[in-house]
Design an enzyme around this catalytic site. Structure first.
Site, PDB file in Angstrom:
ATOM      1  CE  LYS A  13      -1.775  -1.075   3.887  1.00  0.00           C
ATOM      2  NZ  LYS A  13      -1.403  -2.284   4.231  1.00  0.00           N
ATOM      3  NE  ARG A  88      -4.140  -1.199   9.735  1.00  0.00           N
ATOM      4  CZ  ARG A  88      -3.334  -0.569   9.270  1.00  0.00           C
ATOM      5  NH1 ARG A  88      -3.159   0.754   9.041  1.00  0.00           N
ATOM      6  NH2 ARG A  88      -2.105  -1.377   9.023  1.00  0.00           N
ATOM      7  NE  ARG A 127       7.779  -2.750   6.236  1.00  0.00           N
ATOM      8  CZ  ARG A 127       6.716  -2.536   6.343  1.00  0.00           C
ATOM      9  NH1 ARG A 127       5.812  -1.966   5.387  1.00  0.00           N
ATOM     10  NH2 ARG A 127       5.868  -3.002   7.389  1.00  0.00           N
ATOM     11  NE  ARG A 160       6.464  -0.518  10.023  1.00  0.00           N
ATOM     12  CZ  ARG A 160       5.268  -0.389   9.183  1.00  0.00           C
ATOM     13  NH1 ARG A 160       5.319   0.107   8.123  1.00  0.00           N
ATOM     14  NH2 ARG A 160       4.337  -1.177   9.616  1.00  0.00           N
ATOM     15  NE  ARG A 171       2.101  -5.100  10.938  1.00  0.00           N
ATOM     16  CZ  ARG A 171       3.178  -4.681  10.275  1.00  0.00           C
ATOM     17  NH1 ARG A 171       4.076  -5.154  10.515  1.00  0.00           N
ATOM     18  NH2 ARG A 171       2.996  -3.988   9.176  1.00  0.00           N
TER      19      ARG A 171
END
Ligand code: AP5
Ligand code: MG
Length: 213
Positions: A13, A88, A127, A160, A171
């Site tokens: 996203k 969300r 990431r 992160r 998540r």
């Protein structure tokens, strides 16, 4: 043009929202980035949000909605924006809808970036995110020019805290329970567009451009 990005954590996203913002000249508004900036600056909001984020849980709607509505009321959002990570939950979507309705406005597109759960955990561990400007990279798929350094602003890239495999599982579960219902919500409004998020990020963007024109 008012756009919402939908999709699981790690679906891309943020990657796509940044490309949309650049091409169409509208701000990229990410609630996750806003929370992370607050955590970095040690604000009261950041301290509160971190408690939830580190566990892979959603920050309560009361906190999130106000921040988002304040942000989209800024002058740079007058001609549109791309929302990444908001809404969300169904209550968040309803509040946004009502706020837009009061202005005689509505969301133009909800773009669902589809990636199966199996691909997600692998993506997240690779990431790297910029501590300063929020730009994201992937050590294999989308590497920075210089390892550990942001191409855009030259600051440090980090993994992160919530990208650890066990947190990613939480998540994903939270996504399926609380966020996935938004696909039907925007489908019913006739603004839902779905793109395959498993292909190269440039191909994903080409599919989005074909939708947005
Ligand atoms: P947030 O920051 O929104 O995280 P998220 O939804 O979990 O999504 P990510 O940012 O992890 O993934 P992304 O889809 O943006 O993927 P990306 O482009 O980086 O939220 C974090 C937390 O904040 C939440 O858990 C919650 O606690 C809180 N929060 C935020 N908003 C909230 C709200 N509205 N309500 C309540 N709580 C809220 O891509 C992922 C990786 O894949 C990158 O490394 C990227 O380079 C790579 N990649 C991207 N595209 C491709 C591709 N096509 N092929 C291969 N690799 C790719
Ligand atoms: Mg993101």
């Amino acid at each position: 043009m008012k756009i919402i990005m939908l999709g699981a954590p790690g679906a891309g996203k943020g990657t796509q929202a940044k490309m949309i913002a650049e091409k169409y000249g509208i701000p990229h508004v990410s609630t996750g980035d806003i929370f992370r900036a607050n955590i970095k600056n040690g604000t009261a909001l950041g301290i509160e949000a971190k408690k939830y984020m580190d566990q892979g849980l959603l920050v309560p709607d009361e906190l999130t909605v106000k921040i988002l509505l304040d942000r989209v009321a800024q002058p740079d959002c007058a001609d549109g924006y791309v929302l990444d990570g908001f809404p969300r939950t169904i209550p968040q979507a309803q509040v946004l809808d009502e706020a837009l309705e009061e202005l005689g406005d509505a969301i133009d597109y909800a773009i669902n970036v589809e990636v199966p759960d199996e691909n997600i955990v692998k993506r997240m561990s690779g990431r790297r995110a910029c501590v300063s400007c929020g730009a994201t990279y992937h050590v294999e798929h989308i590497p920075p020019r210089e390892e550990g350094i942001c191409d855009k602003c030259g600051k440090e890239l980090i993994l992160r805290d919530d990208d650890k495999p066990e947190t990613v599982q939480n998540r994903l579960q939270v996504y399926h329970e609380q966020t996935q219902p938004l696909i039907d919500f925007y489908g019913a409004k006739g603004v839902l567009k779905t793109v395959d998020g498993t292909v190269d990020s440039k191909e994903v963007f080409a599919a989005i451009e074909a939708i947005l024109g």
